[in-house]
Design an enzyme around this catalytic site. Structure first.
Site, PDB file in Angstrom:
ATOM      1  N   HIS A 191      36.279  32.302  64.355  1.00  0.00           N
ATOM      2  CA  HIS A 191      34.923  31.858  64.693  1.00  0.00           C
ATOM      3  C   HIS A 191      33.929  33.020  64.604  1.00  0.00           C
ATOM      4  O   HIS A 191      33.993  33.962  65.404  1.00  0.00           O
ATOM      5  CB  HIS A 191      34.941  31.245  66.107  1.00  0.00           C
ATOM      6  CG  HIS A 191      33.620  30.714  66.531  1.00  0.00           C
ATOM      7  ND1 HIS A 191      33.129  30.838  67.803  1.00  0.00           N
ATOM      8  CD2 HIS A 191      32.659  30.047  65.830  1.00  0.00           C
ATOM      9  CE1 HIS A 191      31.933  30.280  67.862  1.00  0.00           C
ATOM     10  NE2 HIS A 191      31.636  29.794  66.681  1.00  0.00           N
ATOM     11  N   GLU A 196      35.984  35.401  67.104  1.00  0.00           N
ATOM     12  CA  GLU A 196      36.966  34.845  68.032  1.00  0.00           C
ATOM     13  C   GLU A 196      38.140  34.319  67.206  1.00  0.00           C
ATOM     14  O   GLU A 196      37.951  33.491  66.303  1.00  0.00           O
ATOM     15  CB  GLU A 196      36.348  33.715  68.860  1.00  0.00           C
ATOM     16  CG  GLU A 196      35.366  34.229  69.903  1.00  0.00           C
ATOM     17  CD  GLU A 196      34.664  33.117  70.671  1.00  0.00           C
ATOM     18  OE1 GLU A 196      34.492  33.266  71.891  1.00  0.00           O
ATOM     19  OE2 GLU A 196      34.273  32.107  70.058  1.00  0.00           O
ATOM     20  N   SER A 256      33.000  25.555  65.596  1.00  0.00           N
ATOM     21  CA  SER A 256      32.534  26.023  66.910  1.00  0.00           C
ATOM     22  C   SER A 256      32.656  24.918  67.940  1.00  0.00           C
ATOM     23  O   SER A 256      32.546  25.172  69.128  1.00  0.00           O
ATOM     24  CB  SER A 256      31.078  26.487  66.817  1.00  0.00           C
ATOM     25  OG  SER A 256      30.261  25.455  66.314  1.00  0.00           O
TER      26      SER A 256
HETATM   27  N1  3HC Z   1      21.740  38.288  57.299  1.00  0.00           N
HETATM   28  C1  3HC Z   1      22.053  39.579  57.083  1.00  0.00           C
HETATM   29  N2  3HC Z   1      21.516  40.581  57.811  1.00  0.00           N
HETATM   30  C2  3HC Z   1      20.623  40.262  58.746  1.00  0.00           C
HETATM   31  C3  3HC Z   1      20.232  38.951  59.021  1.00  0.00           C
HETATM   32  C4  3HC Z   1      20.834  37.929  58.243  1.00  0.00           C
HETATM   33  N3  3HC Z   1      20.538  36.636  58.433  1.00  0.00           N
HETATM   34  N4  3HC Z   1      19.326  38.948  60.034  1.00  0.00           N
HETATM   35  C5  3HC Z   1      19.154  40.241  60.378  1.00  0.00           C
HETATM   36  N5  3HC Z   1      19.934  41.024  59.616  1.00  0.00           N
HETATM   37  C6  3HC Z   1      20.094  42.464  59.699  1.00  0.00           C
HETATM   38  C7  3HC Z   1      18.842  43.151  59.239  1.00  0.00           C
HETATM   39  O1  3HC Z   1      18.855  43.351  57.838  1.00  0.00           O
HETATM   40  C8  3HC Z   1      18.945  44.471  59.997  1.00  0.00           C
HETATM   41  O2  3HC Z   1      19.860  45.309  59.328  1.00  0.00           O
HETATM   42  P1  3HC Z   1      19.662  46.905  59.326  1.00  0.00           P
HETATM   43  O3  3HC Z   1      19.674  47.341  60.766  1.00  0.00           O
HETATM   44  O4  3HC Z   1      20.836  47.385  58.552  1.00  0.00           O
HETATM   45  O5  3HC Z   1      18.353  47.126  58.668  1.00  0.00           O
HETATM   46  C9  3HC Z   1      19.592  44.071  61.329  1.00  0.00           C
HETATM   47  O6  3HC Z   1      20.260  42.825  61.071  1.00  0.00           O
HETATM   48  C10 3HC Z   1      18.569  43.874  62.412  1.00  0.00           C
HETATM   49  O7  3HC Z   1      17.642  42.900  61.945  1.00  0.00           O
HETATM   50  P2  3HC Z   1      16.071  42.947  62.194  1.00  0.00           P
HETATM   51  O8  3HC Z   1      15.630  44.363  62.432  1.00  0.00           O
HETATM   52  O9  3HC Z   1      15.386  42.148  61.148  1.00  0.00           O
HETATM   53  O10 3HC Z   1      15.868  42.074  63.470  1.00  0.00           O
HETATM   54  P3  3HC Z   1      16.334  42.305  64.916  1.00  0.00           P
HETATM   55  O11 3HC Z   1      16.476  43.722  65.294  1.00  0.00           O
HETATM   56  O12 3HC Z   1      15.419  41.440  65.681  1.00  0.00           O
HETATM   57  O13 3HC Z   1      17.814  41.658  64.947  1.00  0.00           O
HETATM   58  C11 3HC Z   1      19.354  39.916  65.183  1.00  0.00           C
HETATM   59  C12 3HC Z   1      18.064  40.362  64.520  1.00  0.00           C
HETATM   60  C13 3HC Z   1      20.515  40.761  64.692  1.00  0.00           C
HETATM   61  C14 3HC Z   1      19.578  38.468  64.759  1.00  0.00           C
HETATM   62  C15 3HC Z   1      19.197  40.071  66.744  1.00  0.00           C
HETATM   63  O14 3HC Z   1      18.018  39.453  67.172  1.00  0.00           O
HETATM   64  C16 3HC Z   1      20.353  39.492  67.534  1.00  0.00           C
HETATM   65  O15 3HC Z   1      21.375  40.121  67.729  1.00  0.00           O
HETATM   66  N6  3HC Z   1      20.156  38.235  68.043  1.00  0.00           N
HETATM   67  C17 3HC Z   1      21.187  37.501  68.771  1.00  0.00           C
HETATM   68  C18 3HC Z   1      21.958  36.658  67.816  1.00  0.00           C
HETATM   69  C19 3HC Z   1      23.064  35.870  68.481  1.00  0.00           C
HETATM   70  O16 3HC Z   1      23.148  35.721  69.690  1.00  0.00           O
HETATM   71  N7  3HC Z   1      23.962  35.311  67.647  1.00  0.00           N
HETATM   72  C20 3HC Z   1      25.048  34.485  68.124  1.00  0.00           C
HETATM   73  C21 3HC Z   1      24.629  33.059  68.258  1.00  0.00           C
HETATM   74  S1  3HC Z   1      25.963  32.007  68.749  1.00  0.00           S
HETATM   75  C22 3HC Z   1      26.764  31.645  67.309  1.00  0.00           C
HETATM   76  O17 3HC Z   1      26.357  31.990  66.232  1.00  0.00           O
HETATM   77  C23 3HC Z   1      28.031  30.853  67.416  1.00  0.00           C
HETATM   78  C24 3HC Z   1      27.872  29.494  66.854  1.00  0.00           C
HETATM   79  O18 3HC Z   1      29.121  28.846  66.889  1.00  0.00           O
HETATM   80  C25 3HC Z   1      26.895  28.677  67.642  1.00  0.00           C
END
Ligand code: 3HC
Length: 399
Positions: free
Chosen positions: A142, A154, A121
């Site tokens: 990515h 990406e 990243s």
């Molecule tokens: N592994 C697998 N599945 C996961 C998980 C994990 N670590 N965390 C959550 N999930 C799944 C849950 O099991 C659930 O699945 P389901 O709908 O089939 O039951 C679904 O995701 C939703 O999870 P939750 O209901 O527990 O929680 P939320 O509704 O709060 O969602 C989230 C959690 C998906 C993480 C949401 O908050 C989100 O989209 N957050 C933003 C994350 C983001 O911006 N990521 C990008 C960061 S930048 C990056 O990674 C790039 C790097 O280079 C820096």
């Protein structure tokens, strides 16, 4: 053609690498996950097994499917076991010396036709490609955290990546159920170049006692509908990763917008890396956290009251929108790619350009001016934003 191969390697089974193993195995690929020693391998294996067990417990996966998926995965501490892999994804720590070790090994071990992808990243894919004798077959792939959930991948093409490699990486991404966006090898690619400066702004607002961490996080989730607040997200992504992205943006662009918040640097130095270390902006050790004081200084009050023509949500989101307009104006991403990146990579309900169009370019420019007058931003509006205003337009999308 992607249909012609099914053997994938993943090197590095941290949170991201283990998630990538799961995604490929779920899609029917045979996967070999490689780690450096038995301890790291055990951790990676446990991560995959736990994630699948959770899906079974939730009724999202049957026990038969779970064992079929696990049956497709081989865990190994020997990179030599990747000698018959068609496609390898590297997800080792973000240090060039470690990447060098992995890529020179992979180049020696894998057949000349094997595609070598990096999940980096914050390092240059071009520099990584140059470590091998097959720069045309090296590409960025990515993923976003959590890898099994976020839809964006990406596909990072360097000036040396062959068109066939880029096409194949995009096909692979689709076959594992992801939405690929092809981007150039520029610092932060698309999503991180937009996301991480926004997180950095939130850290500065916290550091400068403009608002408490809860105010910052809930303002963004409530007013813009983002799935997580920026400080919670920083803890999820890892503060070390956020800092690495800020530093690479600074190295590439040398603009004040990309100076890492001093607090971010200090927290990383102190080993407070977010969830993975048990402590970041929030505590994950299970210990009781003392309630945070809500800042009451004159600037905090002015922002809370909207006294200078903007509120906390504006302070966090409007420069973020401006960054997206700038990126589109510089021709680095299309409107669609910029919006897809944030919707599918970070779970935004709307892309940043959609937010611009909804709010109106004139209103965004007014808030930016108020922020600049109040000393919060140093940069002027993106040239494309200024152009829209001069052309009498309030939206970027024409239809
Ligand atoms: N592994 C697998 N599945 C996961 C998980 C994990 N670590 N965390 C959550 N999930 C799944 C849950 O099991 C659930 O699945 P389901 O709908 O089939 O039951 C679904 O995701 C939703 O999870 P939750 O209901 O527990 O929680 P939320 O509704 O709060 O969602 C989230 C959690 C998906 C993480 C949401 O908050 C989100 O989209 N957050 C933003 C994350 C983001 O911006 N990521 C990008 C960061 S930048 C990056 O990674 C790039 C790097 O280079 C820096």
């Amino acid at each position: 053609m992607v249909q012609e191969f099914d053997k994938v390697g993943v090197v590095g089974l941290g949170t991201m690498g283990a998630g990538i193993v799961e995604v490929f195995a779920r899609a029917g690929f045979r996967v070999t996950g490689v780690e450096i020693d038995d301890t790291a391998l055990g951790r990676g294996r446990a991560h995959v097994e736990k994630s699948l067990a959770k899906a079974v417990a939730k009724g999202k996966l049957t026990e038969e499917e779970q064992s079929a998926i696990l049956g497709r995965v081989t865990f190994s501490t020997e990179r030599e076991n990747l000698a018959d892999a068609d496609f390898v994804v590297e997800a080792v720590p973000e240090r060039m010396d470690i990447k060098r070790d992995v890529f020179t090994d992979l180049d020696r071990i894998c057949p000349p036709g094997t595609i070598l992808a990096t999940n980096t990243s914050s390092l240059s894919v071009t520099e990584i490609a140059a470590l091998t004798s097959r720069a045309d077959k090296v590409v960025g792939l990515h993923f976003f955290n959590p890898a099994p959930v976020m839809k964006l991948v990406e596909v990072v093409a360097t000036v040396g990546t062959a068109p066939g490699t880029i096409e194949l990486a995009g096909e692979v991404a689709k076959r594992i159920g992801k939405t690929p966006v092809t981007v150039g090898d520029r610092a932060g690619f698309v999503a991180n170049a937009l996301l991480v400066p926004y997180i950095n702004d939130a850290i500065k607002a916290y550091e400068h006692k403009i608002a408490s961490r809860e105010e910052i996080d809930t303002t963004v989730t409530k007013s813009v509908g983002l799935p997580m607040g920026p400080l919670t997200l920083a803890d999820l992504v890892g503060l070390d990763v956020c800092l690495a992205v800020m530093d690479v943006l600074w190295d590439e662009f040398r603009e004040s917008r990309y100076v890492a918040a001093p607090l971010l640097r200090r927290m990383v130095a102190a080993g407070k890396l977010g969830r993975k270390s048990g402590q970041g902006f929030y505590d994950y050790s299970g210990a009781e956290e003392p309630a945070e004081e809500v800042p009451t200084g004159p600037i905090a009050r002015a922002v809370r009251d909207g006294a200078h023509g903007f509120d906390l949500a504006d302070l966090l989101i409007v420069p973020h929108i401006d960054d997206a307009v700038r990126m589109v104006g510089e021709g680095y991403a299309t409107v669609e790619d910029a919006d897809t990146a944030m919707r599918f990579g970070c779970g935004y309900p709307k892309g940043l350009i959609e937010l611009l169009d909804e709010r109106g370019a004139d209103s965004v420019a007014d808030v930016l001016k108020s922020l600049a007058d109040a000393g919060f931003v140093q940069h002027t509006p993106a040239p494309l934003l200024a152009h829209l205003l001069r052309a009498g337009r309030t939206t970027l999308r024409t239809s």
